[in-house]
Scaffold this active site. Structure first.
Site: not given
Ligand code: NAP
Length: 479
Positions: A236, A283, A432, A453
């Protein structure tokens, strides 16, 4: 001043580092302890090899350097080096008055009185810095903060010790704001590295000068940032700082590693910050400190943007708009009527709501079924387990991947391994790093339309920029 810490083993190598970084620095520190033994004896020649002032430092092992000479030998080496035209010499706090100090004063070489703490922060840090400066010397404290409230203590030095010539450095990731905002800490200079950091948490001279413009920060500069833990990988700053520059706004955006959101708000008030971005894991925890939240934050329960409004902090969510922007026309044209959303974390909440708000039929698949069920109940959609993914082959217009599976460094993981795309789907992975995840590369082989992403990241960043500044994100022309 931005000071380059010289890490080469020869004088010529260091002179080359100065030349290569000349556009970014005002001063350099010759670390004689990092030179080869033969070169150490030639140290006095160095100031005449470069066109900027040089600090002479012979750092002991106990202070994080490599000099293991006896104190008598070390004094001899410093004395012989002082015959060259150094501008400053670093003398440690515990060294009693000696001939090095006398020689420096006779030659008009300014003395930096330093102490280092690689474990933490001394409780008497203010009085210690004050004592070091008593004889008109420049006090230098390099300490190791372990929390955001330690960082606040360092920023407060500027008020507590007004008028004292000093250099304050917070080492490690926690201390990075003190290195970038060195002028707000009241430091004469900040140390930077050429490429690989010489001390923990050092930033390159190029970034300090051309990304952060750290040497131009004044009491009037508006401060923005991103809070998270970890956060140093965030890109960012590369979005916001060039944007501020392009619209001629005197502002800076930097990363803050944050453990306690409550303590961060104290720092934000202290620095009169105008706004900040929020990433994992804050968040949701940030919500209780906000006086006002937008409709999206209320609905999604997560906030990624905080701005200062009269008398309070206001929370918003631009992930929601950032996700939609690249696919809005596909939804509006009717190409996307149904979607499979993989994951039920914080990002998924915003995405499912965004899609449902636009009338898209959504099925959520998640490893933990109860989390998928919760989001589904709030948004009137279907849910299922990851194992059942293949049931939905050929049934949806779009697949959105929102889990952290496939994120750097796990390039070869795909949360729906074996899923067969027809080639007609739009496939959107919000990870991303890397740009091309395993899931996206499989979708590409099948002929699907891809979204990355980084598109969402950029779009949510641009909207944040508008909330921060009131201006559209400008066209950036510089490299
Ligand atoms: P989060 O709240 O921690 O959620 C993580 C998700 O991943 C949950 O659904 C979790 O499942 C799943 N998960 C984690 N490890 C897993 C595994 N080994 N097998 C299967 N499912 C698994 O994280 P978040 O804030 O939603 O972010 C998720 C991703 O999005 C990150 O990589 C982040 O960098 C990306 N992101 C990108 C942007 C962008 O602007 N491009 C914005 C926000 C986030 P469970 O519920 O079963 O734990």
């Amino acid at each position: 001043m931005i000071c380059l810490t010289l890490s080469a083993s020869t004088l010529e190598g260091n002179a080359e580092l100065v030349r290569a970084n000349r556009g970014y620095i005002d001063i350099a520190e010759l670390r004689v302890d990092l030179l080869d033994e033969k070169e150490q004896e030639r140290a006095s020649l160095f100031p005449s090899m470069v066109d900027i002032p040089v600090i002479l430092t012979l750092r002991r092992v106990q202070d994080g350097g490599r000099c293991s000479l006896s104190e008598r030998q070390r004094r001899q080496l410093l004395l012989s080096a002082l015959e060259g035209g150094f501008a400053y010499v670093d003398i440690e706090e515990d060294i009693k008055r000696n001939e090095v100090e006398t020689a420096a004063r006779e030659r008009g070489v300014k003395i930096i009185r330093s102490f280092h703490d690689f474990e933490g922060m001394p409780e008497d840090i203010y009085s210690r810095i004050y004592r070091l400066s008593e004889r008109g010397d420049i006090a230098k404290a390099a300490v190791t903060p372990h929390s955001i409230s330690d960082v606040l203590t360092l920023f407060r030095i500027s008020d507590e010790l007004k008028g004292v010539d000093k250099i304050i450095i917070g080492m490690g990731d926690w201390g990075i704001p003190t290195r970038i905002l060195y002028r707000r800490v009241g430091s004469l200079l900040t140390f930077a590295s050429a490429a690989d950091a010489v001390a923990p948490g050092q930033i390159t001279a190029r970034d300090l000068k051309t990304l952060y413009h750290a040497d131009e920060v004044s009491g009037k500069t508006a401060i923005y940032g991103i809070i998270g833990n970890p956060v140093m990988h965030s890109t960012s700053p590369q979005i916001h700082n060039p944007g501020f520059r392009a619209i001629n706004y005197d502002a800076i955006y930097l990363p803050f590693q944050v453990d306690s959101v409550r303590s961060f708000f104290s720092l934000a008030e202290y620095l009169h910050m105008r706004g900040f971005s929020v990433t994992i894991p804050h968040k949701t925890s940030v919500l209780m400190f906000l006086g006002n939240i937008s409709r999206e934050v209320k609905q999604i329960g997560s906030c990624n943007t905080v701005i200062r409004v009269p008398g309070m902090w206001k929370g918003m969510n631009t992930d929601y708009y950032g996700f939609l922007a690249p696919i809005l026309k596909d939804i509006e044209s009717g190409r996307v009527r149904s979607a499979l959303v993989i994951g039920a974390g914080g990002a998924s909440k915003a995405i499912v709501w965004a899609l449902r708000n636009r009338g898209v039929k959504v099925t959520i698949l998640n490893r933990t079924l109860s989390r998928a069920a919760d989001i589904a109940a709030l948004n009137l959609c279907e849910f299922d387990t990851l194992e059942n993914a293949r049931k939905y082959e050929g049934q949806v217009d779009m697949v959105v991947q929102t889990t952290s599976v496939g994120l750097y460094p796990d390039f070869d993981l795909n949360p729906i391994e074996g899923f067969r795309f027809t080639g007609r789907e739009i496939v959107y992975d919000i990870i991303y790093k890397p740009r091309m995840t395993k899931l996206l590369s499989e979708a590409q082989k099948a002929g699907c339309t891809l979204h990355y992403g980084e598109e969402m990241l950029l779009e949510q960043g641009k909207l944040q920029f508008e909330l921060f500044t009131g201006y559209h994100y400008p066209r950036i022309t510089e490299a």
